[in-house]
Design an enzyme around this catalytic site. Structure first.
Site, PDB file in Angstrom:
ATOM      1  N   GLY A 327       0.842  -1.192   0.000  1.00 21.57           N
ATOM      2  CA  GLY A 327       0.000   0.000   0.000  1.00 21.57           C
ATOM      3  C   GLY A 327       0.885   1.253   0.000  1.00 21.57           C
ATOM      4  CB  SER A 328       0.168   4.679   1.205  1.00 26.46           C
ATOM      5  OG  SER A 328      -1.055   4.706   0.505  1.00 26.46           O
ATOM      6  CB  THR A 329       4.161   1.405   3.777  1.00 24.98           C
ATOM      7  OG1 THR A 329       3.985   0.162   3.084  1.00 24.98           O
ATOM      8  CG2 THR A 329       3.127   1.502   4.877  1.00 24.98           C
ATOM      9  CG  PHE A 330       6.116   0.603  -2.677  1.00 29.47           C
ATOM     10  CD1 PHE A 330       7.143  -0.242  -2.258  1.00 29.47           C
ATOM     11  CD2 PHE A 330       6.038   0.930  -4.027  1.00 29.47           C
ATOM     12  CE1 PHE A 330       8.054  -0.752  -3.177  1.00 29.47           C
ATOM     13  CE2 PHE A 330       6.950   0.414  -4.943  1.00 29.47           C
ATOM     14  CZ  PHE A 330       7.961  -0.433  -4.514  1.00 29.47           C
ATOM     15  CE  LYS A 331       0.542   6.592  -2.129  1.00 33.50           C
ATOM     16  NZ  LYS A 331      -0.688   7.115  -1.481  1.00 33.50           N
TER      17      LYS A 331
END
Lengths: 621, 376
Positions: A327-331
Site C-alpha cells: 500500500g502507501s508505505t511504498f510511497k
C-alpha cells in the site's frame, strides 16, 4: 562261536579285549576333542578374541546439553529442564494393555496421550522405551516407583526437556524442538553429521532453534563401557565428555516483545522493529500464535490439525512469511526514486491532482490537501495517490523494479531465521516467468500505476518493509537484520561473536534521503498519522498504508465483510534526529492504516521510549 | 605276612585312583573360585560327601554289592514308576519324588543300579549262558531307560542306557549285533550333516523326539539360526573357548565367564570357563587327568577276581568317559546341548556323588580276590 561253548576264562579274556577296544576309543575320543580345541583356541583364536572384545565393550554416546537461549537482558527464552518421564518399554511388558490399565489407575493419563503412545509403539523400530507421560509430579513418580515391581517394562526416567518460559510470546522467533524425522535424518546424513546426533532424539524445527541448530546442539561425548550379557554396564573404561552447545543471546528485549504481543494478541497482525544502527531485531511479533512447549513432547494429530486448519493461521509467522501489498508505505521509496532519477525535484508542485486518467479509466483522489499545489513533501504527508500515479508512469516499471531491488524488496532480507519469504517485486521479467499464457505475460502501464502506490502484484513481508525503511533511514546502509547478538560458551562464559554477512549499501544522495524523511516526519506531525502521534515527546517519522484486499473468489467487493477489509499498515522510525528504532506494523483486515495501525505504533513507541501512558492514548486505542 | 590294616585300606582305595580323584577335587575347587566364588562353601559339602561316597562304597565288599543289586534295581524301577504317577514336575519334566524331607531323583540311582544288576545277572548265569541271556539283560537295561525317557530326561536316559549297554558289550555281545548300530549311527550323523537344513525346517516333525530335542540338534548344526535364543549357549561358549588361546586369560580374567556371557558357567559349561581362563594348555592337562583316571580304572577293573566286577568296572569307567566326552563335545559345539555335567569338576552334589559311588564300587570290585585266592 556261540556263548554256550565259552568257558568263564574265555569270557573274561573277551572282556579284556573289549576293554582294550574301549580304551582305544577313549583315547581317540580325547584326540577328537583336542583337535576341536586346537581348531577353536589356536587356529581361530584371533576371530574369537575379537568377538569376545566386541561382546565386552560397547560405545555409548553421551548426548550434549543443548545451548539455552536468552533475551538481550539475560532472561531465559529456552531452557533445559530435568523432568520425570513415565516410559514403557513394550519389549519388556508381556501384556501391554494390562500394564497401561494398571498405570492409568496410578496416574492420570489423558486419552490423547494414550493414543499417541500407542501410535508410537506401532511405529517403533527396535526395543527402546516409549514415553507415555511427561512432567510427572514428585508424588506421581514416587507412586509408580513404589509399584514398579508389578509393572514390568515401566520406568520413571529423568530426561532433559526443552522448556520455553515465555511460551507463545516468543514462539515464532525462538521456534521449537521436535523429534528427528526421516527427512531431518536425510539432511543430517547429507551433511555427514550423523555422529553429532547419536543419542539425541530432538532437533530444532523452527525459529532460532532451527537456524542455529549447529551452534546450539553441541557435540556428543562417548563412554566405553564394559557390559555383561544382560547389556548392563559393569565398568566404565574410557570416556570423552560431551561438549555442550553454545548459549544464544538474542537482540530482542522480551519485555518489549511481550508488551507488543499483548497489544496485538486478539488481532491477526505482525510487527517488526529493528535497530537501524546495526540491524538488530528489537521485537518481532506475529499474532495469533501457539505454545511451543506443546511441540516438545510431540503434538497429537488433533491438536496439529486444529492448528493447521485454524483460519487465523497461528502457525504462520506473519512478520517473516506473511506477504502483503505494501500500500502507501511504498510511497517513500517511490519518492526517493523520483528524486534520485531527477524525474522530480523538491520544489516541483502539481495542480489538478484530484483525478488521474489512464486509458479509459479515471482514478480519483478526493482528499482536499491533495487537490492543488502538491509537492513531494505534501504527497508523502497526506499520501496523495495521483502524485504517485503520475510519478510511476513517468519512471516506468523497469526503473522502479531495478531501484527497489536494492532495498531488498522481492528477496529475503537474510535474517537469521529459516524459510524467509521473498515476496514479489513486480517487473516485466517477473510477469513473464510467473504467467504461463503469452497474453498474460505482457506488462501494462496500468499495472505500473498500481505498483507505484504499492498495490497490484506487489507483496512484501513486514520484515522487508522494516528492512527497507532501515536502509532509507540510514541513507543507504543496510546491515543485515539479525536476532542472535552473540553466543556464549556454557563452560567458560566466553562470548563468541556471530559472523554475519556484510551490510548492503545503496548509493543515495543524502539530500534526497533527507527530503523523503522530512515527508515522513510531516506525515506524523501534521499528516495521516498526526492524530495518533499528537503530543509524543519524541520526534517520529512514518508512513501509513492501506493495502487493498482483492477478492479472487467473489465477483464484487463487500467492503464490510471482515475478511475483505483492507490491511492496515504503518511503518515508522524515531527519533528523527538519530533513529534508534525502525518498525513495520500490519493489522490484517484492520482497515485504514492511519486509524488502526498508527495508534498502535504510537503505543509501542511510547513503551520503547519509556513514556508513561496517558488516558487519551487509551481512548485512541 | 598279613598286611597292616592301613595297607588293606589303601589296597581297596588304590593310591593312584584316590590321588587323581583328590586332584580333580582340588582343581574343581580352584576353578570354582573363579566361576562361582559365592558357592564355594556348598561345594565343600558336596566334595566331602562325594569323597565319603567313594571311600565308603569302596570298603563294601563287591559280593555284597552284587547281593544288594536286585533290591536296588527293584526299588529304582518302582520309584521310576511312582515318579510317572505322582512325581514332582519342574521345568516341564517330571523327575522327582517328594519324600517330604527331600526330593529324590530315582534316575540318578539307576545309573548305579542298572549296570550293577546287569553285571550280577551275567555273573549268576555264568557257565550256563544262552544267547537269550543277552536279550534278558537288554530288557533289564531298556525298561528303566524307557521310564526315564518318559519323564522326559533324554540326557540321563542315554547315560543309563549306554552304561547298561556297556555291560552287555563287555559281556561279549556279538559284534554282528553291535556293528549295525554303529553303522546306522554314523549314517544318521552323516545324513544330518548333509540334509540338516531341510530337516530343521519348522514344519518337519522328527519321529520319536520332542520339539526341544530336535531344536537342540538343529542348533548344533547351525547356531546362528537363533543366536540370542537356542544358539546363544553354543555361540558364546565357542567365543569363550576360542578367545582363551593357548595360555588362557588367567584365572578370573575371562571376560566371557566373568561378564556372564557363558550360561551355566559353574555347572554344565564350566569347561568353557576353564578353556577361556586356562587356555589350551589347561584343558589338555585336564584331559590328561581324565585319561589317567580312566585308564587306571580299566587296569584296576581287569584285576577283579569276579567277572561281574570286571563287567561293572568297565561299564562304570566307560560311563565316566562318556560323561566327560559328551560334556566337552557339547561345550565345544560338537554335540547337542544336553544337561550333562563335567565329571568331578562341575558344581553340584547329585552327579558328583553318583559318579564317586560308581568309582567306589569299581574300586571295591577291583579289590575282589580270585575265587582260587591270590591276585593276577
Amino acid at each position: 562261536m556261540t556263548l554256550e561253548t565259552l568257558s568263564p576264562d574265555q569270557l573274561q579274556r573277551r572282556t579284556r579285549w573289549r576293554a582294550l577296544v574301549a580304551a582305544v576309543v577313549m583315547v581317540a575320543g580325547f584326540a577328537l576333542l583336542l583337535w576341536r580345541l586346537h581348531h577353536l583356541q589356536v587356529a581361530q583364536h584371533e576371530r574369537f578374541a575379537a568377538l569376545a572384545e566386541a561382546n565386552r565393550l560397547t560405545l555409548v554416546p553421551v548426548p550434549p546439553q543443548r545451548g539455552e537461549i536468552f533475551d538481550r537482558n539475560g532472561k531465559p527464552l529456552a531452557r533445559n529442564e530435568g523432568v520425570y518421564v513415565l516410559e514403557v518399554t513394550p519389549a519388556l511388558a508381556p501384556d501391554l494393555d494390562a500394564t497401561l490399565k494398571a498405570l492409568t489407575e496410578l496416574v492420570a493419563i489423558d486419552p490423547e496421550a494414550l493414543r499417541s503412545f500407542r501410535r508410537r509403539v506401532r511405529e517403533q523400530r527396535g526395543l527402546g522405551s516409549v514415553p507415555l507421560k511427561w512432567r510427572l509430579t514428585d508424588a506421581e513418580a514416587a507412586r509408580i516407583a513404589a509399584n514398579g515391581f508389578r509393572l514390568p517394562g515401566v520406568q520413571v526416567a529423568v530426561r532433559s526437556m526443552r522448556h520455553y518460559p515465555y511460551g507463545e510470546v516468543m514462539a515464532h522467533v525462538v521456534g521449537y524442538l521436535g523429534r528427528i524425522s526421516e527427512r531431518d535424518l536425510q539432511r543430517i546424513e547429507a551433511q555427514d553429521a550423523l555422529g553429532r546426533y547419536r543419542g539425541l532424539e530432538v532437533i530444532g524445527k523452527e525459529g532460532v532453534e532451527a537456524s542455529y541448530e549447529s551452534e546450539l546442539v553441541g557435540w556428543p561425548g562417548w563412554e566405553q563401557l564394559e557390559v555383561n550379557a544382560a547389556g548392563r554396564a559393569v565398568r566404565r573404561l574410557a570416556s570423552v565428555p560431551a561438549q555442550p552447545g553454545r548459549d544464544a543471546v538474542l537482540t530482542i528485549d522480551v519485555d518489549f516483545q511481550a508488551f507488543v504481543h499483548e497489544l496485538l494478541r486478539d488481532k491477526q497482525a505482525a510487527f517488526v522493529a529493528l535497530d537501524p544502527r546495526d540491524g538488530a531485531v528489537l521485537a518481532m511479533v506475529s499474532t495469533p500464535t501457539y505454545d511451543p512447549n506443546a511441540f516438545v513432547t510431540g503434538l497429537s494429530s488433533e491438536t496439529w490439525q486444529s492448528l493447521l486448519n485454524d483460519p487465523a493461521r497461528p502457525l504462520l509467522h506473519r512478520a517473516l512469511r506473511g506477504t502483503y501489498p505494501p500500500g502507501s508505505t511504498f510511497k517513500p521509496f517511490m519518492a526517493l526514486l523520483g528524486l534520485e532519477t531527477k524525474a522530480r525535484h523538491l520544489g516541483q508542485r502539481f495542480n489538478h491532482q484530484g483525478s488521474f486518467q489512464i486509458g479509459q479509466q479515471v482514478l480519483h483522489d478526493r482528499k482536499s490537501a491533495c487537490q492543488s499545489g502538491v509537492d513531494l513533501i505534501r504527497a508523502l504527508t497526506y499520501s496523495c495517490n495521483v502524485y504517485f500515479y503520475q510519478l510511476g508512469v513517468d519512471l516506468g516499471i523497469d526503473a522502479i523494479a531495478a531501484f527497489m531491488t536494492h532495498f531488498g524488496f522481492g528477496s529475503p532480507t537474510g535474517i537469521d531465521l529459516p524459510n524467509e519469504a521473498a515476496g514479489v517485486l513486480p517487473s516485466r521479467e517477473w510477469k513473464r516467468s510467473f504467467f504461463k499464457r503469452r497474453r498474460d505475460q505482457q506488462w501494462f502501464t496500468g499495472e505500473t500505476v498500481s505498483v507505484a502506490i504499492g498495490q497490484g502484484y506487489s507483496s512484501y513481508t513486514p520484515l522487508q518493509m522494516a528492512n527497507a525503511l532501515m536502509i532509507l533511514v540510514n541513507g543507504g546502509l543496510g546491515p543485515i537484520p539479525h536476532l542472535v547478538d552473540h553466543f556464549r560458551d556454557r563452560r567458560t562464559g566466553a562470548l563468541i561473536p556471530v559472523t554475519r554477512p556484510p551490510a548492503r549499501f545503496v548509493p543515495l544522495d543524502p539530500a534526497n534521503v533527507e527530503a523523503v524523511l522530512t515527508g515522513m516526519r510531516e506525515a506524523v506531525r501534521v499528516g495521516t498519522a498526526a492524530r495518533a502521534f499528537a503530543g509524543a515527546p519524541y520526534r517520529a517519522g512514518g508512513k501509513t498504508g492501506t493495502a487493498q484486499v482483492v477478492s479472487t473468489q467473489r465477483a464484487h467487493r463487500d467492503a464490510d465483510a471482515a475478511d475483505e477489509q483492507d490491511h492496515a499498515w504503518f511503518i515508522a522510525f524515531a527519533p528523527v534526529e538519530e533513529p534508534r528504532i525502525v518498525a513495520a506494523l500490519i493489522v490484517e483486515h484492520g482497515g485504514y492504516g492511519g486509524a488502526v495501525a498508527a495508534p498502535l505504533m504510537r503505543i509501542i513507541f511510547d513503551r520503547f521510549f519509556g513514556v508513561e501512558p496517558k488516558p487519551e492514548w487509551e481512548t485512541a486505542r | 605276612m598279613k598286611p597292616a590294616w592301613w595297607q588293606n585300606l589303601l589296597r581297596r582305595w588304590d593310591p593312584l585312583l584316590l590321588l587323581t580323584l583328590v586332584g580333580f577335587f582340588a582343581f574343581s575347587h580352584w576353578v570354582m573360585t573363579s566361576a562361582s566364588p559365592q558357592r564355594l562353601d556348598e561345594q565343600w559339602v558336596h566334595l566331602g560327601l562325594a569323597l565319603a561316597a567313594f571311600l565308603g562304597s569302596a570298603l563294601v565288599p563287591f559280593r555284597w554289592w552284587l547281593a544288594l543289586s536286585p533290591l536296588l534295581y527293584l526299588v529304582g524301577v518302582v520309584a521310576l514308576v511312582l515318579v510317572l504317577v505322582v512325581g514332582v514336575t519342574a521345568k516341564g519334566a517330571t523327575r522327582w519324588l517328594d519324600l517330604g524331607v527331600a526330593r529324590l531323583q530315582p534316575s540318578e540311582l539307576m545309573k548305579l543300579a542298572v549296570p550293577l544288576f546287569a553285571a550280577a545277572y551275567f555273573h549268576w548265569r555264568q557257565g550256563m549262558l544262552r544267547w537269550w541271556d543277552h536279550l534278558v539283560a537288554l530288557v533289564w537295561v531298556v525298561a528303566p531307560t524307557a521310564l526315564i525317557l518318559k519323564q522326559p530326561d533324554l540326557g540321563t536316559a542315554i547315560m543309563v542306557g549306554v552304561i547298561g549297554g556297556c555291560v552287555l558289550f563287555f559281556a561279549g555281545l556279538s559284534w554282528r549285533l553291535i556293528l549295525p548300530f554303529v553303522v546306522a549311527g554314523c549314517v544318521a550323523i552323516a545324513a544330518l550333516l548333509q540334509f540338516g537344513d531341510q530337516w530343521c525346517a519348522p514344519e518337519v516333525e522328527w519321529p520319536g523326539l520332542h520339539d526341544y530335542q530336535k531344536g537342540r540338534i538343529c542348533t548344533l548344526l547351525d547356531p546362528e539360526r537363533d543366536p540370542l535364543g537356542k544358539g546363544f549357549h553354543t555361540i558364546q561358549a565357542a567365543i569363550a573357548i576360542g578367545s582363551g588361546g593357548i595360555w588362557g586369560k588367567g584365572l578370573g580374567q575371562g571376560t566371557q565367564a566373568q561378564l556372564a556371557f557363558i550360561p551355566e558357567r559353574h555347572t554344565d559349561f564350566i569347561l568353557a570357563v576353564i578353556a577361556e581362563e586356562l587356555g589350551f594348555v589347561g584343558v589338555a592337562g585336564l584331559f590328561a587327568g581324565y585319561l589317567v583316571l580312566l585308564l587306571r580304572g580299566f587296569s584296576l577293573t581287569l584285576r577283579s577276581g569276579l567277572w561281574a566286577g570286571q563287567l561293572f568296572g568297565c561299564a562304570a569307567v566307560t560311563g565316566i568317559f562318556l560323561y566327560t566326552w559328551v560334556n566337552a563335545a557339547m561345550v565345544m559345539g560338537l554335540a547337542p546341548v544336553v544337561g550333562v555335567p563335567l565329571p568331578f569338576v562341575s558344581y553340584g552334589g547329585t552327579a558328583l556323588v553318583s559318579l564317586c559311588l560308581m568309582l567306589g564300587v569299581t574300586a571295591s570290585a577291583a579289590a575282589e580276590p580270585f575265587p582260587g585266592g591270590g591276585r593276577r
